[in-house]
Design a protein around this motif. Structure first.
Motif: not given
Ligand code: PPY
Length: 489
Positions: A175-178, A203-205, A223-229
């Motif tokens: 995950a990387t943001a923005l 996927i980044a929050t 396939t996706f994973f989710l990164q969670l804040y």
């Protein structure tokens, strides 16, 4: 929304001050100063990269939406094209052709040249003195191969599974943001390339594209994973996680190394440029919000009270496997296992959190020893991942030989799409493939299951100061390696 009235540009302009502040964009956590900067104006361009399209509908109560805007009445703020912007465009036009890009470093060179200053500062920055971000690379260089020979490596296979999901490489897109700070399509460049290449995207929050836009762009079965804040408001987190599960996400990676965001000085200094002289970083708490750079300004929703006690709650709200991202010691790896996590990411958040934290690769050594001692490793239901500093397939092979199941790669894929869009990411993945083929042959590993600790010498990994005699041949005679060349402008 249908019974709201239609507003005009001049009407909005009447509300361009602190007492009555309306803005036009498609509770603002970044503080009031940035809103006031756009008071009475069209803020869409500044807003878009750092807010997913559903941010307002999700977070702003309906009674706070003033109405739709009659766009024909809005005077556009004419954006001045600066010299820097012109130069950036010229460099974009003169990028090396993608065929000339032969390694991950090349993407970084091009991205640095073509990215807006603010985007480069945000993406490339790391905390404090940036010692950990450099160590992430150096750690790989302190591990040496012990290759095996004569093993018939005519065909080699680097495919694997990650959290039980098929992956064409032992690498996932971290995950990387923005993402829209660097490319108008943002994270969708990753999604489309990952689909073509059989790679898993986390996927980044804080992605610029909304979660649903990303999932909607997926190929069937992708396939996706989710990164969670984790939000201070756990209801928001519960809904987000359960929505992700319903939409087919296969793993929940909870970020555990960011109760507060690190001080990334390159990013913070950008704020000075933008908001004029006199802004002072963290002189007192009140000042912090407005002068702390892109990242910190939007991080206040993250819950610093998150603790081990919350893990059972996560397990109660989702059936997705839970992975803790940001483990940095054997002690916490054991706690994660005992808390029922299905995996851990040994990570220092790309050097962006606690500076002088050790590299994930170094942490891997003690984690494997400690888990093995307790009978927790190897275990098909508990996987160890490493991220930070990976630029070559040889780096990945070192981590795998030492016990990792896969590695996360963040910035290189980000830079690839900032420089070349989706095609750049596809090329980056292809480069990894080519490197896997060659390195596995040279190492004597036909498949990833052939990798074993004896294939590396990691004896220097925990030594942070390694004396190396000066190499005159290297310093005086060797020709430095070239980097990708721009065409003359
Ligand atoms: C990071 O920048 O390291 C992130 O993890 C993303 C982020 C972006 C903005 C606020 C908080 C975290």
């Amino acid at each position: 929304m249908s019974d709201l009235r239609v507003l005009t540009g001049p009407e909005v302009e009447q509300h361009g001050n602190r007492d009555s502040c309306w803005i036009i964009v498609h509770e603002h956590p970044g503080g009031s100063k940035i809103i006031l900067k756009y008071a009475g104006k069209d803020a869409t361009e500044a807003y878009e990269p750092i807010h997913p399209p559903d941010a307002i509908t999700t977070n702003l109560p309906v009674d706070k939406h003033l109405g739709a805007i009659d766009t024909s009445t809005v005077v556009k703020v004419v954006k001045e094209v600066t010299e820097a912007e012109k130069q950036r465009q010229a460099l974009m036009d003169a990028r090396p052709p993608l065929d000339n890009i032969i390694n991950m470093h090349d993407f970084e060179v091009v991205a640095k040249a073509v990215l807006p200053e603010k985007a480069w500062a945000y993406y490339s920055s790391a905390s404090d003195d940036e010692i950990t971000i450099r160590e992430n690379r150096l750690a790989y260089q302190r591990v040496w191969f012990r290759p095996r020979i004569l093993r018939d490596v005519s065909s080699v296979d680097w495919s694997t599974t990650i959290l039980g999901q098929k992956s064409s490489l032992p690498v996932y897109i971290s995950a990387t943001a923005l993402g829209k700070l660097g490319h108008p399509d943002g994270e969708l460049c990753l999604t489309r390339a990952a689909a073509k290449q059989g790679v898993i995207q986390m996927i980044a929050t804080l992605a610029s594209c909304s979660f649903d836009d990303i999932i909607d762009a997926a190929a069937p079965g992708q396939t996706f994973f989710l990164q969670l804040y984790v939000n201070r408001d756990r209801e928001i987190t519960r809904k987000y996680v359960q929505h992700a599960e319903r939409r087919g996400v296969k793993g929940l990676f909870i970020t555990v190394d960011a109760p507060q965001l690190g001080r990334r000085e390159k990013d913070m200094r950008m704020k000075f440029v933008d908001d004029g002289a006199g802004a002072k970083v963290q002189e007192n708490q009140k000042d912090v919000k407005k002068d702390q750079g892109v990242a910190r300004a939007i991080s206040s929703f993250i819950d610093p009270s998150l603790s081990w006690k919350d893990i059972p709650w996560f397990k109660s709200i989702t059936k997705m496997p839970i992975v803790l991202k940001g483990i940095a010691t054997a002690e916490d790896a054991i706690l994660a296992y005992e808390a029922g996590a299905q995996g851990i990411v040994l990570s220092n958040h790309g050097g962006r959190q606690l500076d002088t934290a050790r590299s994930g690769l170094e942490v891997l050594l003690e984690v494997v020893v400690a888990l093995r001692q307790r009978g927790y490793f190897p275990n098909p239901n508990f996987e160890i991942y490493v991220d930070g500093g990976v630029r070559r397939a040889s780096d990945v092979l070192k981590a795998l030989a030492l016990g990792a199941k896969a590695v996360g790669v963040g910035r290189p894929f980000l830079y690839a799409f900032c420089a070349y869009g989706q095609e750049g990411v596809e090329k980056a993945i292809q480069i990894f493939r080519d490197e896997f083929e060659m390195n596995m042959r040279l190492l004597g590993a036909k498949s990833l299951s052939d990798l074993e600790p004896e294939m590396v010498d990691a004896s220097a990994l925990t030594q942070h100061v390694v004396m190396v005699p000066q190499d005159n041949l290297y310093q005086n005679t060797y020709q430095p390696l070239a980097v990708a060349q721009f065409r003359s402008t």
